[in-house]
Design an enzyme around this catalytic site. Structure first.
Site, PDB file in Angstrom:
ATOM      1  N   HIS A 261      -1.338   6.524  14.214  1.00 26.20           N
ATOM      2  CA  HIS A 261      -0.112   6.537  14.810  1.00 26.20           C
ATOM      3  C   HIS A 261       0.645   7.852  14.486  1.00 26.20           C
ATOM      4  O   HIS A 261       0.477   8.425  13.459  1.00 26.20           O
ATOM      5  CB  HIS A 261       0.760   5.194  14.225  1.00 26.20           C
TER       6      HIS A 261
ATOM      7  N   CYS B 208       0.804  -1.145   0.101  1.00 25.76           N
ATOM      8  CA  CYS B 208       0.061  -0.024   0.039  1.00 25.76           C
ATOM      9  C   CYS B 208       0.936   1.262  -0.073  1.00 25.76           C
ATOM     10  O   CYS B 208       2.118   1.165   0.196  1.00 25.76           O
ATOM     11  CB  CYS B 208      -0.827  -0.073   1.284  1.00 25.76           C
TER      12      CYS B 208
END
Length: 633
Positions: A549, A11
């Site tokens: 994150h 990805c």
């Protein structure tokens, strides 16, 4: 012996989705009794890489990816290529399709970009490909010419001249030869990016014709603009010829004879009879206009170029300004590149000095990064300022844009010229700059303006955040190769009832826990880092799960925070579903290794376990959640 299938997952960010698709494909293989090996292209790099023997034995290849994957090693193999999300949602179907003989046999041994997910950016990517290959020729040639002039030049009434037959005249000739390749290389690798190797020959030859007016009866030539036109023309002509069906007997000679020959003839004749003259006239007029610019017009141009260089620090605007300046060097217009050369080095030098001078606005970690940024600025690498801009874009970017504009305008007013397609003090030291004194004055003033603006815009940081933080014992444990999720959290870092239904509000709730007081020095800085990461792509993975994150200097040690929402949070997830469960991963900016990537990897794989997810969703106490999370390691 079971059938063997190979798969690749990737990805754009290279973290969660990459490993979730890998985990699902591996489990589907076990369920179907198929031997499947998954190669992951994540942020850590390529893992579990295939051997040549494995490729030969494979029934076919599954590529579940949202970015371009090099496929030349799979020549002759059946390939099914899908977005990474399909690898997560429909792994069994993909495996069954390969076993059923579906997929397209990959032909040839070169890269196939026709299925690239970002084909909409092909024009920009092709142009930048050409620029990246052109720059070394221009820098090498320009520096050799500059060195030859500075060390072997003799002052004359017409300026510096190098005596014929001398050692330095030979160095100057070598530099001139390198500069002569500038446009053909630019054109050739634009075409290469579009049509692969068959486009290289017509691209290079088209670029050569573009800068030689004798081909189309003109004293002037089309310059770098003609080279860009030739590159795109050659690329698409070669690509169209590639699509023409031919007998199998001709397949082997198509890429080395038929495509290069016919596309070269077509591009050459189009330039000679149709494109060359009008583009040469246009470029000649543009060059004359720029060379004659004085007063307000030249100031406006310099200001625009300075802003473009600084606003994205190596991005599309920066590269466009650089290409504009470097392309005019061959035409004898050096002041445009001079203005660009001044602007290029101001952002990294300025933020590097600011980090050391403005001690009440930057941390010790910032000062370490500032030293690196300053050194990069001396060598004309604008990207040195990126860490500061990413951390505080609303204050740093306006400061460096204004500073670069001021420096660029001063350079233009005082006739600073640059004979090399590069910037920074290094080119001035090597003698590639006209009016060296004013070059350094322009840079110095631009740097001062930037630092003053940073001082006005940047707030003071709290004294506590300036003090060194002792390394906690827990972080030593996390440095080990094997990580347990509960090593990075306590029960007090679990929220069972997130109130906000928007992800920004959820971020605030997650980082406002009292138990984080000794783990975070600046909540606003951490919140900004989380938001910056979210702009790169949603961390809502689908099926009610999100894993936001971030890395920041305001984070003292690796930490994981868990949150549940009863009503669901609008996270703009890939599947459109609201998020019910979120894991927030926080890692110090200077943490060694790939800690956050390892955490993401083990967590993403564990979340593929339906029982694990159900247990988390149904858990009613912090103790229950914490005990479930102990299994993540």
């Amino acid at each position: 012996m079971s059938q063997k299938i190979l798969a690749i997952t990737a990805c754009p960010v290279g973290v969660a989705h990459t490993y979730m698709a890998a985990e699902n494909l591996e489990r589907a293989g076990e369920t179907l009794g198929v031997d499947i090996k998954v190669e992951t292209h994540g942020s850590i790099g390529i893992e579990n890489q295939f051997t040549e023997e494995e490729i030969n034995q494979a029934e076919g290849i599954i590529i579940a990816s949202d970015k371009d994957i090099e496929k030349s090693r799979f020549a002759g193999k059946r390939i099914i290529e899908v977005p990474v999300r399909v690898g997560i949602d429909k792994p069994q179907q993909l495996i069954q399709d390969i076993l059923a003989g579906k997929g397209k046999v990959y032909q040839g041994t070169t890269r196939d970009k026709s299925n690239s997910q970002d084909s909409g950016n092909i024009l920009y990517r092709a142009l930048m490909n050409g620029v990246s290959y052109m720059v070394p020729f221009v820098v090498t040639g320009g520096l050799l010419i500059a060195i030859a002039l500075s060390l072997g030049g003799v002052p004359t009434e017409a300026g510096f001249s190098i005596p014929e037959g001398s050692f330095w005249s030979h160095i100057n000739g070598i530099g001139g030869a390198a500069m002569g390749f500038m446009v053909p290389i630019l054109s050739g690798f634009i075409a290469y990016a579009i049509a692969d190797r068959p486009g290289l020959v017509p691209g290079v030859i088209g670029g050569f014709i573009a800068v030689n007016g004798s081909f189309y009866g003109s004293e002037a030539n089309t310059g770098f603009i003609g080279g860009i036109i030739a590159g795109f023309l050659a690329g698409y002509v070669a690509k169209m010829i590639k699509k023409i069906p031919v007998p199998k007997a001709l397949n082997s000679i198509m890429p080395i004879i038929i495509i290069p020959v016919f596309s070269t003839v077509i591009v050459g004749l189009l330039f000679i009879y149709l494109i060359g003259q009008p583009v040469a006239s246009l470029f000649s007029g543009l060059t004359s206009l720029l060379a004659s610019m004085h007063g307000a017009n030249s100031i406006i141009l310099a200001g625009i170029l300075g802003a473009m260089v600084a606003v994205d620090m190596g991005g599309p605007f920066n590269k466009t300004a650089f290409l504009f300046g470097s392309g005019l060097i061959a035409e004898g217009v050096y002041t445009i590149m001079g203005a660009v050369a001044v602007a290029i080095c101001i952002p990294p030098i300025a933020v590097g000095l600011a980090a050391h001078i403005l001690k009440d606005r930057f941390t010790e970690a910032d000062r370490q990064a500032g030293t690196a940024s300053f050194i990069m600025g001396l060598f004309g690498i604008t990207e040195g300022a990126i860490p500061f801009a990413a951390k505080n874009p609303a204050r740093i970017i306006p400061s460096i844009v204004v500073g670069s504009m001021v420096g660029s305008i001063i350079g233009m007013i005082f006739g600073v010229g640059d004979h090399v397609a590069h910037g920074g003090p290094i080119v001035a030291v090597l003698g590639a700059v006209d009016n060296v004194f004013m070059f350094f004055v322009a840079v110095a003033i631009g740097v001062v303006v930037t630092i003053v603006m940073i001082r006005l815009l940047m707030p003071k940081i709290e004294t506590a955040s300036l003090e060194p933080v002792a390394a906690p014992v827990q972080s030593e444990k996390t440095a080990q190769e094997s990580i347990a999720l509960t090593d990075l959290m306590t029960e007090e870092m679990i929220i069972l009832d997130i109130q906000s239904e928007a992800k920004e509000g959820a971020f605030n709730e997650l980082i406002s826990l009292p138990s984080l007081k000794n783990r975070i020095s600046d909540q606003s800085a951490v919140l900004e880092a989380i938001k910056v990461r979210e702009t790169q792509g949603t961390t809502g993975l689908g099926e009610g799960i999100a894993i936001p994150h971030a890395k920041s200097d305001a984070i003292k040690e690796p930490t994981v925070i868990f949150g549940k929402s009863q009503n669901g949070i609008d996270w703009q997830s890939l599947d459109g579903e609201n998020v019910k469960v979120a894991f927030l991963i926080l890692v110090p900016e200077k943490q060694k290794g790939d800690m956050h990537l390892k955490i993401l990897q083990i967590l993403s794989r564990k979340l593929m376990d339906a029982q694990f997810k159900n247990d988390l969703i149904n858990a009613n106490t912090k103790e229950e959640v914490y005990n479930i999370l102990k299994t993540v390691k």
